[in-house]
Design a protein around this motif. Structure first.
Motif, PDB file in Angstrom:
ATOM      1  N   THR A  28      37.297 -72.361  19.880  1.00 11.89           N
ATOM      2  CA  THR A  28      36.444 -73.364  19.239  1.00 11.89           C
ATOM      3  C   THR A  28      36.045 -74.458  20.219  1.00 11.89           C
ATOM      4  O   THR A  28      35.074 -75.178  19.977  1.00 11.89           O
ATOM      5  CB  THR A  28      37.156 -74.004  18.035  1.00 11.89           C
ATOM      6  N   ARG A  29      36.778 -74.622  21.316  1.00 11.15           N
ATOM      7  CA  ARG A  29      36.488 -75.667  22.312  1.00 11.15           C
ATOM      8  C   ARG A  29      36.334 -75.108  23.723  1.00 11.15           C
ATOM      9  O   ARG A  29      35.597 -75.675  24.520  1.00 11.15           O
ATOM     10  CB  ARG A  29      37.625 -76.699  22.349  1.00 11.15           C
ATOM     11  N   PHE A  30      37.066 -74.043  24.004  1.00 13.36           N
ATOM     12  CA  PHE A  30      37.149 -73.557  25.383  1.00 13.36           C
ATOM     13  C   PHE A  30      36.672 -72.107  25.475  1.00 13.36           C
ATOM     14  O   PHE A  30      37.382 -71.195  25.056  1.00 13.36           O
ATOM     15  CB  PHE A  30      38.587 -73.651  25.897  1.00 13.36           C
ATOM     16  N   PRO A  31      35.496 -71.888  26.055  1.00 13.73           N
ATOM     17  CA  PRO A  31      34.997 -70.504  26.167  1.00 13.73           C
ATOM     18  C   PRO A  31      35.728 -69.690  27.224  1.00 13.73           C
ATOM     19  O   PRO A  31      35.711 -68.454  27.166  1.00 13.73           O
ATOM     20  CB  PRO A  31      33.527 -70.698  26.546  1.00 13.73           C
ATOM     21  N   ASN A  32      36.370 -70.362  28.182  1.00 17.34           N
ATOM     22  CA  ASN A  32      37.027 -69.658  29.286  1.00 17.34           C
ATOM     23  C   ASN A  32      38.541 -69.687  29.108  1.00 17.34           C
ATOM     24  O   ASN A  32      39.185 -70.715  29.319  1.00 17.34           O
ATOM     25  CB  ASN A  32      36.661 -70.302  30.625  1.00 17.34           C
ATOM     26  N   VAL A  33      39.083 -68.557  28.717  1.00 18.05           N
ATOM     27  CA  VAL A  33      40.521 -68.413  28.518  1.00 18.05           C
ATOM     28  C   VAL A  33      40.995 -67.175  29.265  1.00 18.05           C
ATOM     29  O   VAL A  33      40.373 -66.113  29.167  1.00 18.05           O
ATOM     30  CB  VAL A  33      40.875 -68.270  27.018  1.00 18.05           C
ATOM     31  N   VAL A  34      42.063 -67.308  30.034  1.00 16.42           N
ATOM     32  CA  VAL A  34      42.665 -66.139  30.667  1.00 16.42           C
ATOM     33  C   VAL A  34      44.112 -66.033  30.200  1.00 16.42           C
ATOM     34  O   VAL A  34      44.883 -66.987  30.309  1.00 16.42           O
ATOM     35  CB  VAL A  34      42.581 -66.187  32.212  1.00 16.42           C
ATOM     36  N   CYS A  35      44.446 -64.890  29.644  1.00 22.29           N
ATOM     37  CA  CYS A  35      45.816 -64.609  29.213  1.00 22.29           C
ATOM     38  C   CYS A  35      46.471 -63.695  30.247  1.00 22.29           C
ATOM     39  O   CYS A  35      45.896 -62.664  30.621  1.00 22.29           O
ATOM     40  CB  CYS A  35      45.819 -63.926  27.852  1.00 22.29           C
ATOM     41  N   VAL A  36      47.644 -64.086  30.697  1.00 22.05           N
ATOM     42  CA  VAL A  36      48.392 -63.268  31.646  1.00 22.05           C
ATOM     43  C   VAL A  36      49.522 -62.604  30.878  1.00 22.05           C
ATOM     44  O   VAL A  36      50.509 -63.247  30.501  1.00 22.05           O
ATOM     45  CB  VAL A  36      48.935 -64.109  32.814  1.00 22.05           C
ATOM     46  N   ASP A  37      49.349 -61.313  30.610  1.00 24.30           N
ATOM     47  CA  ASP A  37      50.380 -60.563  29.900  1.00 24.30           C
ATOM     48  C   ASP A  37      51.475 -60.188  30.893  1.00 24.30           C
ATOM     49  O   ASP A  37      51.252 -59.397  31.806  1.00 24.30           O
ATOM     50  CB  ASP A  37      49.786 -59.311  29.256  1.00 24.30           C
ATOM     51  N   ASP A  38      52.645 -60.767  30.691  1.00 26.15           N
ATOM     52  CA  ASP A  38      53.721 -60.668  31.670  1.00 26.15           C
ATOM     53  C   ASP A  38      54.659 -59.518  31.347  1.00 26.15           C
ATOM     54  O   ASP A  38      55.835 -59.706  31.044  1.00 26.15           O
ATOM     55  CB  ASP A  38      54.480 -61.995  31.723  1.00 26.15           C
ATOM     56  N   GLY A  39      54.120 -58.294  31.403  1.00 26.89           N
ATOM     57  CA  GLY A  39      54.950 -57.117  31.150  1.00 26.89           C
ATOM     58  C   GLY A  39      55.446 -57.021  29.719  1.00 26.89           C
ATOM     59  O   GLY A  39      56.566 -56.538  29.487  1.00 26.89           O
ATOM     60  N   SER A  40      54.636 -57.452  28.757  1.00 25.52           N
ATOM     61  CA  SER A  40      55.062 -57.409  27.348  1.00 25.52           C
ATOM     62  C   SER A  40      55.401 -55.985  26.921  1.00 25.52           C
ATOM     63  O   SER A  40      54.752 -55.011  27.338  1.00 25.52           O
ATOM     64  CB  SER A  40      53.958 -57.957  26.440  1.00 25.52           C
ATOM     65  N   ARG A  41      56.398 -55.896  26.039  1.00 25.91           N
ATOM     66  CA  ARG A  41      56.807 -54.590  25.512  1.00 25.91           C
ATOM     67  C   ARG A  41      56.189 -54.317  24.146  1.00 25.91           C
ATOM     68  O   ARG A  41      56.440 -53.260  23.557  1.00 25.91           O
ATOM     69  CB  ARG A  41      58.332 -54.529  25.404  1.00 25.91           C
ATOM     70  N   ASP A  42      55.397 -55.247  23.634  1.00 25.34           N
ATOM     71  CA  ASP A  42      54.771 -55.061  22.332  1.00 25.34           C
ATOM     72  C   ASP A  42      53.264 -54.869  22.520  1.00 25.34           C
ATOM     73  O   ASP A  42      52.819 -54.471  23.591  1.00 25.34           O
ATOM     74  CB  ASP A  42      55.083 -56.249  21.413  1.00 25.34           C
ATOM     75  N   ASP A  43      52.475 -55.160  21.477  1.00 26.51           N
ATOM     76  CA  ASP A  43      51.033 -54.938  21.526  1.00 26.51           C
ATOM     77  C   ASP A  43      50.246 -56.198  21.885  1.00 26.51           C
ATOM     78  O   ASP A  43      49.081 -56.341  21.511  1.00 26.51           O
ATOM     79  CB  ASP A  43      50.542 -54.398  20.176  1.00 26.51           C
ATOM     80  N   SER A  44      50.879 -57.097  22.631  1.00 25.19           N
ATOM     81  CA  SER A  44      50.184 -58.334  23.001  1.00 25.19           C
ATOM     82  C   SER A  44      48.872 -58.054  23.728  1.00 25.19           C
ATOM     83  O   SER A  44      47.826 -58.637  23.413  1.00 25.19           O
ATOM     84  CB  SER A  44      51.081 -59.201  23.900  1.00 25.19           C
ATOM     85  N   ALA A  45      48.898 -57.170  24.719  1.00 26.26           N
ATOM     86  CA  ALA A  45      47.698 -56.887  25.503  1.00 26.26           C
ATOM     87  C   ALA A  45      46.582 -56.322  24.620  1.00 26.26           C
ATOM     88  O   ALA A  45      45.411 -56.689  24.783  1.00 26.26           O
ATOM     89  CB  ALA A  45      48.022 -55.917  26.634  1.00 26.26           C
ATOM     90  N   ALA A  46      46.934 -55.444  23.702  1.00 31.01           N
ATOM     91  CA  ALA A  46      45.935 -54.863  22.805  1.00 31.01           C
ATOM     92  C   ALA A  46      45.309 -55.936  21.919  1.00 31.01           C
ATOM     93  O   ALA A  46      44.094 -55.913  21.660  1.00 31.01           O
ATOM     94  CB  ALA A  46      46.574 -53.772  21.948  1.00 31.01           C
ATOM     95  N   ARG A  47      46.122 -56.884  21.459  1.00 31.29           N
ATOM     96  CA  ARG A  47      45.592 -57.977  20.631  1.00 31.29           C
ATOM     97  C   ARG A  47      44.655 -58.868  21.449  1.00 31.29           C
ATOM     98  O   ARG A  47      43.617 -59.300  20.974  1.00 31.29           O
ATOM     99  CB  ARG A  47      46.740 -58.795  20.051  1.00 31.29           C
TER     100      ARG A  47
END
Length: 225
Positions: A28-47
């Motif tokens: 809603t405020r920030f168009p530029n977001v980078v998520c660093v998936d740190d070897g997650s064992r769940d579906d974080s990356a897919a989400r």
């Protein structure tokens, strides 16, 4: 107007339950977001892949410090003027991030840190309050900067600082490492009061008393090298 010159860095480890909502709120405020998936064992990356956020993945878990450095490097390569660090568990407020960014834009500070303790502390659970205040009290760097909350994950960092500050401690002790670097630098640092949204989920994901002790131990060992 969207903050197109700003990148939000979100370190992610097993946050599939909340990460899409956190990114939507940021959007809603920030168009530029980078998520660093740190070897997650769940579906974080897919989400994350279903959102507007950029996704960078560590093949194995390296710790939050490493995730932040990866995300900051990514943001700098894309021309970020400001970098916001933002936790993935939903405890930070986008309104607070926006207010902190305004302080940085005003030229009052090179780094703006969020603090749970500049105003009422009733929101902070008792044990967590004890740990966080102990970390500040035992840290010469925090005392030098006059900080009240050295381990708040909500920060706004100018490009100049981001280009010259390297996070080498991969675990949770990175927060104290950042404070130590700021204390040794000529950069201007300011704290701004923020509200932490403590849900059952974020409490479960937060730091324990043992983590606080481990942070102090890691820093003492590092200081002897």
């Amino acid at each position: 107007m969207p903050d197109t010159d700003t990148w939000v860095v979100v370190p992610v480890y097993n946050e599939e339950t909340v990460i899409a909502d956190v990114i939507a709120d940021l959007g809603t405020r920030f168009p530029n977001v980078v998520c660093v998936d740190d070897g997650s064992r769940d579906d974080s990356a897919a989400r994350i892949a279903t959102t507007h956020a950029h996704l960078v993945r560590h093949p194995i878990n390296l710790g939050q410090g490493a995730s932040l450095q990866t995300g900051i490097d990514y943001a700098l390569r894309r021309g970020a003027r400001f970098v916001v660090t933002f936790d993935a568990d939903g405890q930070h407020s986008v309104d607070d991030a926006e207010r902190m960014l305004e302080v940085a834009r005003s030229g009052e500070a090179d780094v703006v840190l969020g603090s749970r303790f500049l105003e009422s502390t009733e929101q902070v659970p008792g044990l967590k309050r004890l740990v966080l205040r102990a970390v500040v009290a035992l840290s010469p760097s925090s005392r030098k900067l006059g900080l009240t909350d050295a381990h708040n994950g909500l920060r706004v960092i100018s490009r100049q600082v981001a280009e010259n500050m390297r996070i080498s401690m991969n675990g949770m002790a990175h927060a104290s490492e950042i404070v130590d670097a700021l204390a040794r630098s000529p950069w201007r640092v300011r704290e701004v009061p923020v509200t932490i949204i403590y849900t059952d989920y974020s409490r479960a994901k937060g730091q324990s008393l043992l983590n606080g002790v481990n942070i102090l131990f890691d820093l003492s060992v590092r200081g002897q090298r």
